[in-house]
Design a protein around this motif. Structure first.
Motif, PDB file in Angstrom:
ATOM      1  N   THR A  46      29.818  32.933  40.400  1.00  0.00           N
ATOM      2  CA  THR A  46      29.526  32.839  41.834  1.00  0.00           C
ATOM      3  C   THR A  46      28.026  32.666  42.067  1.00  0.00           C
ATOM      4  O   THR A  46      27.603  31.886  42.928  1.00  0.00           O
ATOM      5  N   LYS A  94      37.296  28.950  36.764  1.00  0.00           N
ATOM      6  CA  LYS A  94      37.464  28.969  35.306  1.00  0.00           C
ATOM      7  C   LYS A  94      38.225  27.733  34.788  1.00  0.00           C
ATOM      8  O   LYS A  94      38.931  27.797  33.785  1.00  0.00           O
ATOM      9  N   LEU A 111      39.063  33.653  29.172  1.00  0.00           N
ATOM     10  CA  LEU A 111      38.602  33.816  30.544  1.00  0.00           C
ATOM     11  C   LEU A 111      39.798  34.072  31.457  1.00  0.00           C
ATOM     12  O   LEU A 111      40.744  33.303  31.476  1.00  0.00           O
ATOM     13  N   SER A 112      39.720  35.159  32.195  1.00  0.00           N
ATOM     14  CA  SER A 112      40.805  35.473  33.126  1.00  0.00           C
ATOM     15  C   SER A 112      40.714  34.583  34.357  1.00  0.00           C
ATOM     16  O   SER A 112      39.641  34.410  34.925  1.00  0.00           O
ATOM     17  N   LYS A 114      40.134  36.146  39.336  1.00  0.00           N
ATOM     18  CA  LYS A 114      39.178  36.163  40.439  1.00  0.00           C
ATOM     19  C   LYS A 114      37.828  35.626  39.969  1.00  0.00           C
ATOM     20  O   LYS A 114      37.515  35.678  38.778  1.00  0.00           O
ATOM     21  N   PRO A 115      37.012  35.132  40.903  1.00  0.00           N
ATOM     22  CA  PRO A 115      35.713  34.577  40.521  1.00  0.00           C
ATOM     23  C   PRO A 115      34.822  35.632  39.862  1.00  0.00           C
ATOM     24  O   PRO A 115      34.744  36.768  40.336  1.00  0.00           O
ATOM     25  N   ASP A 116      34.193  35.244  38.796  1.00  0.00           N
ATOM     26  CA  ASP A 116      33.241  36.138  38.137  1.00  0.00           C
ATOM     27  C   ASP A 116      31.930  36.122  38.921  1.00  0.00           C
ATOM     28  O   ASP A 116      31.495  35.062  39.395  1.00  0.00           O
ATOM     29  N   PRO A 117      31.256  37.273  39.072  1.00  0.00           N
ATOM     30  CA  PRO A 117      30.001  37.308  39.848  1.00  0.00           C
ATOM     31  C   PRO A 117      28.907  36.402  39.277  1.00  0.00           C
ATOM     32  O   PRO A 117      28.080  35.877  40.031  1.00  0.00           O
ATOM     33  N   THR A 129      29.291  39.534  29.790  1.00  0.00           N
ATOM     34  CA  THR A 129      29.211  38.317  30.617  1.00  0.00           C
ATOM     35  C   THR A 129      30.390  37.411  30.241  1.00  0.00           C
ATOM     36  O   THR A 129      30.878  37.474  29.113  1.00  0.00           O
ATOM     37  N   PRO A 130      30.838  36.558  31.175  1.00  0.00           N
ATOM     38  CA  PRO A 130      32.028  35.735  30.911  1.00  0.00           C
ATOM     39  C   PRO A 130      31.816  34.670  29.846  1.00  0.00           C
ATOM     40  O   PRO A 130      32.763  34.252  29.177  1.00  0.00           O
ATOM     41  N   THR A 151      33.808  28.571  38.850  1.00  0.00           N
ATOM     42  CA  THR A 151      34.241  29.829  39.479  1.00  0.00           C
ATOM     43  C   THR A 151      35.749  30.007  39.371  1.00  0.00           C
ATOM     44  O   THR A 151      36.246  31.137  39.376  1.00  0.00           O
ATOM     45  N   SER A 182      23.909  43.938  32.887  1.00  0.00           N
ATOM     46  CA  SER A 182      25.360  43.849  32.654  1.00  0.00           C
ATOM     47  C   SER A 182      25.669  43.944  31.168  1.00  0.00           C
ATOM     48  O   SER A 182      25.007  43.315  30.342  1.00  0.00           O
TER      49      SER A 182
END
Length: 206
Positions: free
Chosen positions: A12, A134, A2-3, A6-9, A70-71, A132, A67
């Motif tokens: 969020t 991570k 997981l990067s 920035k927050p993943d949609p 997904t994360p 959010t 999508s």
């Protein structure tokens, strides 16, 4: 991996659902019921919250269906969202029964249930805020706390039903109050379901 950038949609969206549930539960807990009209008002407002919550779930499902990536597992995202929404649905059902029974007296046991359920939603929001960012492992503290609130609600249920049969003589009122206590314990169980799902996500992804 997981990067952390920035927050993943999707995360969020889960935070938005958590905050919506939290807001609705705080509204229900803070509302002062003194008349039948008050019961009607809070019941109508909770139905509006419940409808808005369904819209958030629908939007998330649409996003999942469109999508490519997904994360975390799609099933975990959907499960977490649905379990959070169950809390809102459960409280809406509880308040609907209060109105149906025309019960304006919220006794000490209902207050204890609500207090612990509301605190659980606060913990859920804190966990989703970490998601959010991570910071999955740090979510576990909040999952454990939610389970503790559910344990307290188990104790409240046992005490409330025991005292109900000791104190109350009207069989109809016994049935009504027992149903209401059990509905609230069910909502506490929904909170625990969220905690269990959080722990599953940590186990699979951290």
């Amino acid at each position: 991996m997981l990067s952390p950038r920035k927050p993943d949609p999707f995360f969020t969206a889960l935070l938005d659902i958590a905050k919506h549930v939290q807001e609705s539960l705080h509204y229900a807990d803070d509302f002062k019921v003194e008349t039948i009209a008050d019961l009607k008002e809070v019941s109508i407002q909770m139905k509006a919250y419940e409808t808005a919550g369904d819209t958030l779930i629908h939007e998330l499902i649409t996003k999942l269906n469109t999508s490519f990536m997904t994360p975390i597992e799609r099933e975990d995202i959907l499960q977490l969202a649905i379990k959070m929404d169950d809390i809102l649905d459960g409280i809406e059902h509880f308040l609907g029964n209060l109105e149906m029974f025309s019960l304006i007296e919220i006794d000490e046991y209902m207050q204890k249930f609500m207090s612990n359920i509301v605190k659980s939603t606060d913990e859920i929001v804190k966990a989703m805020e970490l998601l959010t960012k991570k910071k999955l492992v740090e979510m576990r503290t909040h999952a454990v706390q939610i389970k503790e609130y559910e344990r307290v609600c188990d104790d409240v249920l046992r005490t409330s039903i025991k005292q109900l049969f000791i104190r109350e003589k009207d069989p109809i009122r016994i049935i009504q109050l027992k149903d209401l206590y059990e509905l609230l314990e069910e909502v506490a169980d929904y909170c625990q379901d969220v905690a269990n799902t959080i722990e599953t996500i940590i186990m699979r992804n951290a």
